[in-house]
Design a protein around this motif. Structure first.
Motif, PDB file in Angstrom:
ATOM      1  N   TRP A  35     138.484 -61.545 -99.404  1.00 17.37           N
ATOM      2  CA  TRP A  35     137.371 -61.808 -98.482  1.00 17.37           C
ATOM      3  C   TRP A  35     136.266 -62.553 -99.208  1.00 17.37           C
ATOM      4  O   TRP A  35     135.716 -63.547 -98.683  1.00 17.37           O
ATOM      5  N   SER A  38     137.200 -66.120 -99.792  1.00 16.58           N
ATOM      6  CA  SER A  38     137.357 -66.874 -98.544  1.00 16.58           C
ATOM      7  C   SER A  38     136.037 -67.093 -97.822  1.00 16.58           C
ATOM      8  O   SER A  38     135.929 -68.016 -97.002  1.00 16.58           O
ATOM      9  N   ASN A  39     135.030 -66.256 -98.136  1.00 14.37           N
ATOM     10  CA  ASN A  39     133.788 -66.296 -97.368  1.00 14.37           C
ATOM     11  C   ASN A  39     132.536 -66.558 -98.194  1.00 14.37           C
ATOM     12  O   ASN A  39     131.518 -66.981 -97.639  1.00 14.37           O
ATOM     13  N   VAL A  40     132.594 -66.308 -99.477  1.00  9.73           N
ATOM     14  CA  VAL A  40     131.403 -66.498-100.325  1.00  9.73           C
ATOM     15  C   VAL A  40     131.658 -67.637-101.316  1.00  9.73           C
ATOM     16  O   VAL A  40     131.246 -68.777-101.085  1.00  9.73           O
ATOM     17  N   THR A  42     133.806 -69.967-101.904  1.00 10.57           N
ATOM     18  CA  THR A  42     134.950 -70.596-101.240  1.00 10.57           C
ATOM     19  C   THR A  42     135.395 -71.865-101.963  1.00 10.57           C
ATOM     20  O   THR A  42     134.670 -72.425-102.788  1.00 10.57           O
ATOM     21  N   PHE A  66     123.775 -65.397 -99.856  1.00  7.94           N
ATOM     22  CA  PHE A  66     124.442 -64.085 -99.909  1.00  7.94           C
ATOM     23  C   PHE A  66     123.785 -63.225-100.999  1.00  7.94           C
ATOM     24  O   PHE A  66     124.384 -62.946-102.038  1.00  7.94           O
TER      25      PHE A  66
END
Length: 207
Positions: A35, A38-40, A42, A66
């Motif tokens: 995760w 894939s989200n931070v 990337t 973030f």
């Protein structure tokens, strides 16, 4: 026209680089790690550094976006060397064979100008190349045709005499559209088979 030049991508072809080698040490749960990547931190974010953005700016931008992951974000470039898992030995063996056969060898890599010197120092086989084009230094990046044109111009190459090898299919398609003989790298064994088909290397099974 006879092939006289081989152009290699580096990460995923000659060098085993993957942020998971680091983040498995930092995030115990595999799903949470995936995760995060894939989200931070990337691929799309990392590509901006390959285009020339500084590590400091990239880290700051992401930490502001973030803040709860500030420390993990800092590790991406703070412990970047731990993402290197060594050379891909079968491919490097092929590289050395090509050098022994006096092919011209060039590198065309999407890589940050800040981290590439680390790889250059660590992997002596990078000294085998007649020239290397690094995206972060040129502010151009594959699959943009402009970086392929720059390679051809800088080293006075003709695409029809070049084999281009990359693990990214989009880069392979871009090279092919410009006249390169382009190989999608999947393994050292398959690469060798392709080069035998092209009569670049000899078939080891033929006595």
């Amino acid at each position: 026209m006879p092939i006289d030049t081989i152009v290699f991508d580096f990460g995923g072809v000659l060098i085993d680089w993957n942020p998971r080698y680091l983040y498995r040490k930092l995030i115990a749960d595999e799903q949470q790690m995936e995760w995060f990547l894939s989200n931070v931190c990337t691929d799309e974010w990392n590509v901006q550094q390959d285009k020339g953005r500084s590590f400091a700016e990239a880290t700051s931008v992401l930490q502001n976006q973030f803040p709860d992951h500030k420390d993990l974000i800092a590790m991406f470039y703070g412990r970047w060397e731990e993402m290197l898992n060594g050379e891909i030995s079968e491919s490097v063996a092929i590289l050395r064979e090509l050098k022994d056969k006096h092919y011209k060898l060039y590198g065309l890599t999407n890589w940050s100008t800040e981290s590439f010197p680390i790889a250059k120092e660590r992997y002596e086989f990078l000294n085998l190349f007649d020239g290397i084009l690094v995206s972060g230094e040129e502010k151009l990046i594959k699959p943009d045709p402009a970086i392929f044109h720059l390679l051809l111009k800088r080293y006075n190459l003709t695409p029809e005499t070049c084999v281009f090898i990359d693990d990214n299919l989009n880069n392979v398609k871009a090279a092919s559209s410009l006249g390169f003989t382009a190989i999608h790298f999947q393994s050292g064994a398959l690469l060798r088979d392709k080069l035998v088909e092209l009569n670049v290397l000899a078939d080891e099974n033929v006595a």
